[in-house]
Write an enzyme that holds these catalytic residues in place. Structure first.
Site, mmCIF file in Angstrom:
data_model
loop_
_atom_site.group_PDB
_atom_site.id
_atom_site.type_symbol
_atom_site.label_atom_id
_atom_site.label_comp_id
_atom_site.label_asym_id
_atom_site.label_seq_id
_atom_site.Cartn_x
_atom_site.Cartn_y
_atom_site.Cartn_z
ATOM 1 N N HIS A 129 0.874 -1.052 0.018
ATOM 2 C CA HIS A 129 0.036 0.085 -0.142
ATOM 3 C C HIS A 129 0.889 1.164 0.197
ATOM 4 O O HIS A 129 2.146 1.093 0.387
ATOM 5 C CB HIS A 129 -0.934 -0.004 1.261
ATOM 6 C CG HIS A 129 -0.141 0.123 2.424
ATOM 7 N ND1 HIS A 129 0.587 -0.945 3.187
ATOM 8 C CD2 HIS A 129 0.020 1.278 3.418
ATOM 9 C CE1 HIS A 129 1.210 -0.670 4.134
ATOM 10 N NE2 HIS A 129 0.925 0.746 4.488
ATOM 11 N N ASP B 138 0.388 4.967 2.150
ATOM 12 C CA ASP B 138 -0.347 5.175 3.172
ATOM 13 C C ASP B 138 -1.368 6.424 3.016
ATOM 14 O O ASP B 138 -1.376 7.311 2.055
ATOM 15 C CB ASP B 138 0.545 5.808 4.264
ATOM 16 C CG ASP B 138 1.452 5.050 5.006
ATOM 17 O OD1 ASP B 138 1.286 3.746 5.112
ATOM 18 O OD2 ASP B 138 2.565 5.506 5.246
ATOM 19 N N HIS C 198 4.773 0.119 0.384
ATOM 20 C CA HIS C 198 5.476 -0.601 1.165
ATOM 21 C C HIS C 198 4.713 -1.651 1.789
ATOM 22 O O HIS C 198 3.309 -1.561 1.786
ATOM 23 C CB HIS C 198 6.157 0.339 2.304
ATOM 24 C CG HIS C 198 5.152 1.034 3.117
ATOM 25 N ND1 HIS C 198 4.590 2.171 2.695
ATOM 26 C CD2 HIS C 198 4.395 0.521 4.319
ATOM 27 C CE1 HIS C 198 3.569 2.478 3.550
ATOM 28 N NE2 HIS C 198 3.707 1.802 4.498
ATOM 29 N N ARG D 80 5.231 5.502 14.585
ATOM 30 C CA ARG D 80 5.172 6.230 13.182
ATOM 31 C C ARG D 80 4.678 7.542 13.578
ATOM 32 O O ARG D 80 3.681 7.559 14.047
ATOM 33 C CB ARG D 80 4.499 5.255 12.295
ATOM 34 C CG ARG D 80 4.522 5.601 10.936
ATOM 35 C CD ARG D 80 3.843 4.856 10.041
ATOM 36 N NE ARG D 80 3.088 5.536 9.498
ATOM 37 C CZ ARG D 80 1.745 5.422 8.554
ATOM 38 N NH1 ARG D 80 1.726 3.976 8.252
ATOM 39 N NH2 ARG D 80 0.779 6.238 8.395
#
Ligand code: SIN
Length: 271
Positions: A102, A104, A247, A262
């Site tokens: 995907h 983000d 990623h 994150r």
């Protein structure tokens, strides 16, 4: 290839990924370092840093060098740091974040510029992240496919991603329409901007055609020749440019623990 003066950039492959040496992200960076990091991110698409020690505040301060921080539209942040999302898996986990390829939050009207993942705890083996260059994926399409995709848009929906994960949460998840081919605002490179996690359909064609084209693009984009695979060590950081990459987190370490944080940097409307 650009020459850098304030940072030490070591490409991992010629297509995607570079390790940045000799920089302490917990300390204030000079304007020169920050400018070169911005350039390196845009050109190498994902940057890797080793042996960092980031408090939540330092992590956020580093992210803010690249833009406003975004609040994740699908996953709640830490109680005292809503801009930070925990990325955690252990022996109780039923799923991990980002298990399929995907970019983000392409469901957002303005998807993130990038994300900065700091990983203090890693399993003894496994737990890599694979990054793929959607710029290379675009550039290696046939001219006929490029012409077909020109001007087309696709729908990106978060509902089917987050509702099953958080069935008790009653909220409306974002859904947006974006160009299938977007242009990077810094480099001017075009890249494929659909992904198997959020994209639900191509606008203006029948479902069968939409499914066939998306499946073709996904198979093309998954070519390992466009990828770099990051082997985490404790306290590594990966900073990916979300505008031209995919990623995927590899969950091959169950029941071991992998744990990090994150921060997401806000982006702009794809064009
Ligand atoms: C994510 O998609 O943000 C998670 C990536 C990872 O855990 O490697």
């Amino acid at each position: 290839m650009t020459t850098y003066e304030a940072i030490d950039v070591r490409p991992v492959t010629r297509r995607i990924g570079a390790e940045i040496l000799g920089i302490d992200l917990s300390r204030p960076l000079s304007n020169h370092q920050a400018a070169e990091l911005r350039d390196a991110l845009a050109h190498h698409q994902v940057l890797f840093f080793r042996d960092q020690n980031l408090s939540h505040d330092a992590h956020k301060a580093f992210g803010r060098l690249f833009g406003e921080l975004a609040i994740h539209s699908g996953v709640p942040g830490l109680p005292d740091h809503p801009e930070i999302v925990a990325i955690h898996a252990d022996e109780t986990s039923k799923f991990v974040a980002g298990e399929s390829f995907h970019s983000d939050l392409t469901c957002d009207a303005e998807p993130p510029l990038g994300s900065i993942l700091y990983m203090p705890i890693v399993p003894e083996s496994g737990g890599d992240t694979v990054f793929a260059s959607m710029a290379w994926a675009y550039e290696t399409l046939s001219d006929k496919m490029k012409a077909y995709l020109e001007g087309m848009t696709a729908v990106h929906d978060a509902d089917h991603v987050y509702r099953p994960l958080f069935p008790d949460v009653d909220k409306k998840y974002p859904c947006s329409t974006h160009p299938i081919v977007r242009t990077h605002p810094v480099t001017g490179r075009k890249s494929i901007f659909v992904n198997p996690s959020y994209t639900t359909k191509i606008v203006g064609v029948e479902k069968e055609e939409s499914d066939a084209i998306l499946n073709y693009l996904y198979r093309h984009c998954m070519n390992p020749n466009f990828q770099v695979r990051f082997r985490w060590r404790a306290n590594s950081v990966a900073f990916w440019d979300n505008r031209g990459t995919w990623h995927q987190a590899i969950w091959d370490y169950f029941p071991d623990t992998r744990s990090g944080f994150r921060v997401t940097v806000a982006g702009d409307k794809p064009f």
